[in-house]
Design an enzyme around this catalytic site. Structure first.
Site, PDB file in Angstrom:
ATOM      1  N   ALA A 105      -7.484 -34.538 -28.693  1.00 45.88           N
ATOM      2  CA  ALA A 105      -6.571 -35.461 -28.192  1.00 45.88           C
ATOM      3  C   ALA A 105      -6.045 -35.549 -26.981  1.00 45.88           C
ATOM      4  O   ALA A 105      -5.460 -36.601 -26.116  1.00 45.88           O
ATOM      5  CB  ALA A 105      -5.301 -35.437 -29.304  1.00 45.88           C
TER       6      ALA A 105
ATOM      7  N   TYR B  15      -3.804 -42.755 -28.434  1.00 45.26           N
ATOM      8  CA  TYR B  15      -2.572 -43.170 -28.955  1.00 45.26           C
ATOM      9  C   TYR B  15      -1.721 -43.427 -27.627  1.00 45.26           C
ATOM     10  O   TYR B  15      -2.008 -43.187 -26.365  1.00 45.26           O
ATOM     11  CB  TYR B  15      -1.812 -42.025 -29.648  1.00 45.26           C
ATOM     12  CG  TYR B  15      -0.391 -42.081 -29.835  1.00 45.26           C
ATOM     13  CD1 TYR B  15       0.129 -43.183 -30.726  1.00 45.26           C
ATOM     14  CD2 TYR B  15       0.640 -41.459 -29.079  1.00 45.26           C
ATOM     15  CE1 TYR B  15       1.491 -43.420 -30.832  1.00 45.26           C
ATOM     16  CE2 TYR B  15       2.111 -41.349 -29.415  1.00 45.26           C
ATOM     17  CZ  TYR B  15       2.357 -42.607 -30.113  1.00 45.26           C
ATOM     18  OH  TYR B  15       3.660 -42.544 -30.480  1.00 45.26           O
TER      19      TYR B  15
ATOM     20  N   THR C 272       0.604 -42.584 -25.524  1.00 41.20           N
ATOM     21  CA  THR C 272       1.091 -41.577 -24.450  1.00 41.20           C
ATOM     22  C   THR C 272      -0.248 -40.888 -24.028  1.00 41.20           C
ATOM     23  O   THR C 272       0.001 -40.103 -23.202  1.00 41.20           O
ATOM     24  CB  THR C 272       1.888 -40.639 -25.120  1.00 41.20           C
ATOM     25  OG1 THR C 272       1.149 -39.900 -26.327  1.00 41.20           O
ATOM     26  CG2 THR C 272       3.228 -41.065 -25.400  1.00 41.20           C
ATOM     27  N   LYS C 273      -1.431 -41.341 -24.547  1.00 37.45           N
ATOM     28  CA  LYS C 273      -2.587 -40.483 -24.234  1.00 37.45           C
ATOM     29  C   LYS C 273      -3.274 -40.778 -22.878  1.00 37.45           C
ATOM     30  O   LYS C 273      -2.698 -41.809 -22.335  1.00 37.45           O
ATOM     31  CB  LYS C 273      -3.706 -40.471 -25.305  1.00 37.45           C
ATOM     32  CG  LYS C 273      -3.024 -39.853 -26.641  1.00 37.45           C
ATOM     33  CD  LYS C 273      -2.702 -38.402 -26.401  1.00 37.45           C
ATOM     34  CE  LYS C 273      -2.501 -37.640 -27.667  1.00 37.45           C
ATOM     35  NZ  LYS C 273      -1.230 -37.791 -28.132  1.00 37.45           N
ATOM     36  N   ASN C 274      -3.967 -40.091 -22.137  1.00 38.88           N
ATOM     37  CA  ASN C 274      -4.848 -40.252 -21.043  1.00 38.88           C
ATOM     38  C   ASN C 274      -5.602 -41.750 -20.862  1.00 38.88           C
ATOM     39  O   ASN C 274      -5.646 -42.405 -19.997  1.00 38.88           O
ATOM     40  CB  ASN C 274      -5.726 -39.444 -20.633  1.00 38.88           C
ATOM     41  CG  ASN C 274      -4.994 -37.962 -20.339  1.00 38.88           C
ATOM     42  OD1 ASN C 274      -3.404 -37.785 -20.334  1.00 38.88           O
ATOM     43  ND2 ASN C 274      -5.524 -36.864 -20.208  1.00 38.88           N
TER      44      ASN C 274
END
Ligand SMILES: Cc1ncc(COP(=O)(O)O)c(C=O)c1O
Length: 382
Positions: free
Chosen positions: A157, A181, A183-185
């Site tokens: 994740a 999601y 906030t992910k990269n």
């Protein structure tokens, strides 16, 4: 004038994503379709794999991978005591029994020695989490898996860009699960992706992700004419939509550019915090590529004169959004009640969970904003 609040993990969305979403909205086809197919192909290429399966979250990706790995009631799956609850919940949803292993206090990743100590006759899989984007010790974990005939499901994740000894993270295990999601990269709003060692496993995942309907069920309303489908398993509603994939396609094109920007911020933080009484992330091992997902500092009450939670409040009062990744898993009442876990039995995860703070690391941050964060932390430090 009060400075703008810096939202933790704010994604960098550009005009190309916005236009792509508008195009999908106008196309009349919002659900799983050609954009998802394109995103899967693009992701597989990025990961040096032949194929990938898009789903609506990493939680769904983990759940399906565990099911296809053959996890059944009574089977034990060993995972990290310092992770997001979704990792543990996915094991429970699949019918397995989660077993926690403590983390290495330096890398914050699952400690292979602890993994081996937790193996029993019931252990069927290891679920390592590449915490904050730092790859786990995959060669040791692979040796353990081979010795005890265990499956590996990688929770990637945080680790889309990560590599270990020149090989991409997610390609070591039987399954690699990714999150998009907010906030992910790489962001699609909600979203996930699975890569698998065996083509047959991925094919089954694709069926399970959409109600258990036979392959290419999404094509049934296409211009090629109505296609009948057959339900071949009792599946789930875990499919990704074209609306989400349209964002992901453009995000993935900029994955390296955004990674480079986070690397610059990471190094700026490292230099700026060197002489402060806070612990910064451990130096990177020579043979890894860190995904720079979370920049975590540790707040020691004795050195700082304030608790971690007081530090969090001061940051927020100064308009800077911060995160905690994570309170250790055994601290949550549900797991204590069901599994009898006690945080004192996982001392490294407990200590990290009590001291950790994640700082903003979005590629969206300007140099001025990064400097504002650095100045704020310096002013809080004694
Ligand atoms: C380590 C880890 N695993 C799994 C997940 C679940 O990802 P998703 O929100 O895409 O289901 C997250 C999400 O934050 C995570 O941080």
């Amino acid at each position: 004038m009060r400075s703008k609040f810096l939202v933790f993990g704010a994604p960098k969305i550009e005009e190309s994503e916005i236009n792509a979403v508008i195009k999908v909205l106008r196309s009349g086809w919002l659900g799983t379709g050609p954009k998802v197919l394109q995103f899967e192909k693009q992701f597989a290429k990025y990961k040096d794999c032949s194929a990938a399966a898009a789903v609506h979250s990493c939680t769904a990706a983990l759940h399906l991978s565990l099911l296809v790995a053959g996890i059944k009631p009574g089977d034990e799956v060993i995972t990290s005591a310092l992770t997001f609850c979704a990792t543990v919940n996915a094991i429970i949803h699949a019918g397995g029994t989660p077993v926690l292993a403590d983390v290495d206090p330096v890398t914050m990743n699952i400690d292979p020695k602890e993994v081996e100590r937790k193996i029993t006759a019931k252990t069927k899989a290891i679920l390592p989490v590449h915490f904050a984007g730092r790859p786990c010790a995959m060669d040791t974990l692979q040796k353990i898996a081979k010795k005890y005939k265990l499956k590996i499901i990688e929770d990637c994740a945080h680790a889309i860009e990560a590599e270990y000894k020149g090989k991409k993270i997610g390609t070591f295990g039987d399954f690699g699960c990714f999150s998009f999601y907010v906030t992910k990269n790489v962001v699609t709003g909600e979203g996930g992706m699975i890569i698998a060692k065996k083509a047959a496993d991925l094919a089954r995942i694709k069926i399970l992700a959409l109600h258990g309907m036979s392959k290419d069920a999404w094509k049934r309303f296409g211009h090629e004419g109505y296609k009948h489908y057959q339900v071949v398993e009792c599946g789930y509603k875990y499919n990704m939509m074209d609306l989400q994939a349209a964002i992901g396609i453009h995000q993935l094109l900029r994955v390296h550019k955004n990674w480079k920007r986070r690397e610059v911020i990471w190094n700026l933080y490292n230099q700026s915090f060197l002489n402060l009484p806070i612990a910064i992330p451990a130096p990177l091992e020579a043979n890894i590529r860190h995904a720079y997902h979370l920049y975590t500092i540790l707040i020691d009450k004795i050195k700082m004169g304030i608790t971690r939670d007081q530090f969090l409040s001061k940051m927020v009062a100064n308009g800077i959004g911060v995160g905690v990744h994570y309170q250790s898993i055994p601290e949550h009442p549900y797991y204590q009640k069901i599994f009898g876990w006690r945080s004192k039995d996982y001392p490294n995860a407990k200590k990290l969970g009590e001291q950790t703070v994640s700082l903003p690391l979005s590629p969206k941050l300007t140099n001025l904003e990064v400097q504002r964060i650095i100045n704020c932390i310096s002013s809080i430090c004694p």
